[in-house]
Scaffold this motif. Structure first.
Motif, PDB file in Angstrom:
ATOM      1  N   THR A 175      40.729  32.265  46.064  1.00  0.00           N
ATOM      2  CA  THR A 175      40.932  33.487  46.837  1.00  0.00           C
ATOM      3  C   THR A 175      39.663  34.321  46.728  1.00  0.00           C
ATOM      4  O   THR A 175      39.320  34.810  45.651  1.00  0.00           O
ATOM      5  N   LEU A 176      38.951  34.459  47.853  1.00  0.00           N
ATOM      6  CA  LEU A 176      37.725  35.261  47.839  1.00  0.00           C
ATOM      7  C   LEU A 176      38.088  36.711  47.538  1.00  0.00           C
ATOM      8  O   LEU A 176      38.896  37.310  48.241  1.00  0.00           O
ATOM      9  N   ASP A 177      37.471  37.257  46.490  1.00  0.00           N
ATOM     10  CA  ASP A 177      37.762  38.642  46.095  1.00  0.00           C
ATOM     11  C   ASP A 177      36.643  39.545  46.620  1.00  0.00           C
ATOM     12  O   ASP A 177      35.702  39.877  45.899  1.00  0.00           O
ATOM     13  N   VAL A 178      36.745  39.940  47.888  1.00  0.00           N
ATOM     14  CA  VAL A 178      35.670  40.759  48.469  1.00  0.00           C
ATOM     15  C   VAL A 178      35.522  42.100  47.758  1.00  0.00           C
ATOM     16  O   VAL A 178      34.431  42.651  47.688  1.00  0.00           O
ATOM     17  N   THR A 225      44.407  42.360  44.662  1.00  0.00           N
ATOM     18  CA  THR A 225      43.225  41.671  45.162  1.00  0.00           C
ATOM     19  C   THR A 225      43.416  41.424  46.644  1.00  0.00           C
ATOM     20  O   THR A 225      44.290  40.639  47.037  1.00  0.00           O
ATOM     21  N   LEU A 226      42.616  42.105  47.481  1.00  0.00           N
ATOM     22  CA  LEU A 226      42.745  41.900  48.923  1.00  0.00           C
ATOM     23  C   LEU A 226      42.357  40.462  49.261  1.00  0.00           C
ATOM     24  O   LEU A 226      41.265  40.008  48.933  1.00  0.00           O
TER      25      LEU A 226
END
Lengths: 348, 348, 348, 348
Positions: free
Chosen positions: A249-252, D249-250
């Motif tokens: 999950t990319l955590d921007v 976490t978005l």
């Protein structure tokens, strides 16, 4: 630091904590509440760490109020840093595109991938010669032969190279070829490796551990910085969560959070985050928009033949859109795409 | 392996996949459904891996149906293994207690901790000389001096020693002192280290990565086994989750799951899982009851002075209960507490 | 509460926070450190909550030092509670076995499952008439017809019944049949439902949210308690993590942690945690050993025909071992297996 | 569906599975491998679900190859949908800004927040009258009085309103005021509520569960759709992970993933994802850039007095930048900012 005493703590317990703090050269301020007493500590946190305050009788909790990293902290270095790799800046004024094959397989494949990268606007070339693989039966990289191929492609294309090192004792070898050393997600807490790259005299790209907190990531950077190397670029590459639709999950959010805590540049790897080709371009747009100082992207001339992570590599048809993103989005954030300021001596 | 074709896949796409599989010496069975076609593959999975089937046109998903580890798999080795450390067995018939200080600090502290461990029934001594620490400002261990202290305490107590190694190049040094090499949670995917301990000729305790799946853990064990060393003990030590009340979340289910997938012994570390002294004894009971082949526990004569993880070390008052657990629970599972079958030459 | 001021906070910022706290009837103690100031607050936390201290200029962090639940907290009620369901106790002196089918399907299946449960030593019968299902296409339960079947089986077997309620407006109906109301994992933060069961005058079993922290779970219990119902039993049933080998990850540590924070009984559901039949008995042993006050287990006479969660139901062959666990393990913890103290009027 | 038989499965086991599938009107294709046999199933998945194939003797695994949702799936509806709220579109051609206060507190605060929202370019007004709160001691919303305030502000500003409903039985009341019903993250699997909003005849915004997979989210949408309501907008609002620097976490990847699986519009809530004001604008940029069909943002005239989530509300100084983002970023994705196509009858 703040110490929270348990409801049942006695006056003696409190006195003992105060004395202990004083013995370490600190000061303790006691605030008595209706059901609990709290003690504020003034002094050097490291000093207090050795006191094992959490183990004292009557102590319910010990809360840290300052950050456990110093050299990479923005507290003492409010201006965000720019790291230069070859002549290419990575920092707050620019957005840097790093691209190339996940793994170096052949001279031809590497050169073609580099040309694709360059055509899309990349100013740094990525490529793995030493590959850490979860399965012992997977392709492990070409080793030094891969480094030689990268160096050759650098000469042909003018692109400085970023490549991973996985063992502390390979650092001198890899550093003799690379312009930037990459520490991968599985090695973010390989402290021997962190110290070795800290002493290598080359810029370092430090990936976030796949289940590392932002604070742990910055402490890992501190290990590198302690050896005198502050040319560190942090790279968010997705974290492990319960969601299985994407590889990670990319955590921007990690980008603005880390940029606020640390003066180091922060980039994003949209290829390994999602693990799916169809997500790379949307995540690249999100990365630039959230304020990343760069992106690092897998490209491959023939992904269906790739020995490593083929399913996520961009192909020719995607490059035009990648180039457009890198051209159109940075100006909306007051940035420019990073060029090689040292000039490039070799045409492709 | 099973390939799921996308709804829009054409007959050509299917034909191409079948041909590709055949080119690698495999057989492909095509089943056409109303909305999708699936293709079953018969042959060697490793062979197919290099085909990058996921990258083929028309392929929606590729599903693995067999395990990606062989040497440590129970499929080919249905009888569960017993690993011997010194004369002490770790395996399905016994429950082994390993105890000692988190870190070796002084000869006196280590000897006292070892005597505490022995009094509680431990037959193996744990103790860290090389400590991987998240913060570069934390105590990093005594190194070789710590190993010498451990060897000295082994002579005085008769307890074989288990100690961690954190760098591939320290393996020969650590192996020259230790009876069992420990690979810690931060190094579970440090593949150079796994290969080095695989070649060291000593039993290995492999901790689960703090965010590693059970499958990844077994693949890491496979790296060790590939170098000819099958004397591997798996150690569950808690995984990272959203819950913050405990340092990690002890995954007791991992014991029966790993024991079913692999023939290797599986033990539990209740000290590092919870990170709290008050949880160690309840989690030790749960560990033995769920079927763990052993437990590894921190004890310290003066935890309030410990340089590492003092808050979770058992103290004198807890030892009697620990001894009782190790005596009373194993018989309910048809096991005995593991003794040192080689005999012990030195009394305490 | 403790307020941590940012390094750049001014004296004015500090004065303002102190004044704000005073305006709410609290006291603020200021401790000035080298780089930061911290302010300790004495008074009623709820009062301060409305001040939005976190939003004040110069505030870096606000840390809570006491628990956000009162009625269910052990702070004010140090003796652990026993909840009685029919005549069956759930509490610190006993270990209670609750068993039955996941879903009520037919009178015959329910009666057979209840007889299996009773033979294994169960003194409470579980069974679902209203089933919350992730997919709208899955079996949703028999509704009131299921409740009638349960009541009938209670009459035949003497086992009080525990059954789930999923909608606040069904509470009176379900409460008119059930001896204990169950709130499921998907409804742990369905506050209307919590309030309704709090007012229903029946004991409640509150499952932990599949991604709820222990603190959130206790706050959900507080919602029930606020309506005057303290007959609450907490049920750990596994949390969502990255591991996919099990349906959820059973968090055994939650039992001692919740028992220390709250006076309420805590039980474990080993069936839904693992989602696999082969894990139920090992996890049941771990549950009893860690100190759970009971376990709740799926049994089914013909799991291969079960309309819900068949793969995890125990079958006849497992019952003898379940009975043995419930007989042999509790005495090692100074407990007995819970019997129906009200006596049972009906033989099976 | 694909059934993987265990290595020890017998010919009888296979025959039985084939017969079982046939009995349900399906076809089974058997592929025998060296160590395992796999069986491909052709027919209606729902039909097979009731067979409990996983419970059959010899079955090791059952793998689904098609999606468990139909009405919201893009498989049967390849063109992405546009949902209209009042005259405002949410869909693939536009980017819609929804803004307003987290909670309705007073008429004055709501009106001011709505004017701030409108000045920033919002065409829909958010505001909570019924607030689900983790703690029973937190502000729970004004209920119907809040709805009346919202309706009044709609008349004054022309902005259609989006507001949350938390109980199935409040749906008719809330629907009588609202233009769009919001189902919050704690109610994503409150199936009674989903069915009630499905029958209410108003567009629905369905937030993702804070620990819900994308697939579960779409199954929840399917519950709504089954009642005849396909005017559903999905809203990603951050998921629960181990990282504590942000509230959640978005998961920006969820936008392209959900848009590929479903024809429904997908928007992002950057306010609740991060829970920190300083992250709202960077995350809004990322949301628009990744391809979200809209964003929903908290604004508050005096966040330091907010009764709910004040720390994350945007204030006046941020609005200009928000307006700029909504103006400059959508064109880079070939979109326009969504206007109220029905016209607005009332000026501010």
């Amino acid at each position: 630091m703040v110490i929270v005493m348990a409801p049942e703590a006695t006056q003696e317990d409190i006195t003992e904590v105060v004395a202990l703090v004083a013995s370490a050269g600190g000061e303790a301020f006691v605030s008595r509440g209706v059901s609990r007493t709290i003690i504020g500590l003034i002094g050097d946190v490291e000093q207090f760490a050795s006191l094992n305050l959490r183990g004292q009788r009557g102590v319910a909790d010990v809360m840290r109020v300052s950050t456990p990293f110093k050299l990479v902290s923005r507290d003492n270095h409010p201006v965000r840093s720019t790291v230069r790799v070859g002549g290419v800046p990575i920092g707050p004024d620019t957005v840097t595109l790093i691209a190339g094959p996940c793994a170096v397989e052949t001279p031809q494949q590497t050169l073609e991938a580099a040309q694709m990268a360059k055509a899309a606007g990349a100013t740094l070339l990525r490529g793995g010669a030493f590959k850490p693989r979860t399965s012992p039966y997977a392709f492990q990289g070409l080793g030094e032969q891969g480094l030689r191929i990268l160096a050759d492609v650098r000469e042909k294309t003018g692109l400085p190279i970023v490549t991973e090192v996985v063992d502390a004792h390979d650092v001198p070898l890899v550093a003799s070829y690379a312009d930037m050393l990459q520490v991968g997600t599985r090695n973010t807490q390989n402290f021997a490796l962190l110290q070795a790259v800290g002493a290598a005299g080359k810029p370092v790209m430090l990936k976030r551990g796949m289940s590392g907190t932002i604070e742990e990531w910055l402490m890992s950077a501190e290990y590198i910085a302690q050896r005198g190397n502050l040319d560190i670029v942090l790279c968010e590459r997705g974290i492990r969560t319960f969601e299985t639709a994407t590889r990670n999950t990319l955590d921007v959010s990690a980008v603005p959070v880390a940029q606020r805590l640390s003066h180091l540049p922060v980039i994003i790897d949209p290829s390994h985050s999602g693990g799916r080709r169809d997500l790379v371009l949307p995540l690249t747009r999100a990365a630039v928009a959230v304020g990343a100082d760069g992106v690092i992207i897998d490209v491959h001339p023939h992904p269906e033949q790739a020995l490593c992570d083929g399913p996520q590599a961009l192909v020719d048809g995607d490059l035009e859109e990648l180039a457009r993103i890198m051209r159109d989005f940075p100006p909306l954030l007051g940035r420019t795409q990073a060029a090689n300021l040292a000039g490039e001596s070799v045409a492709v």
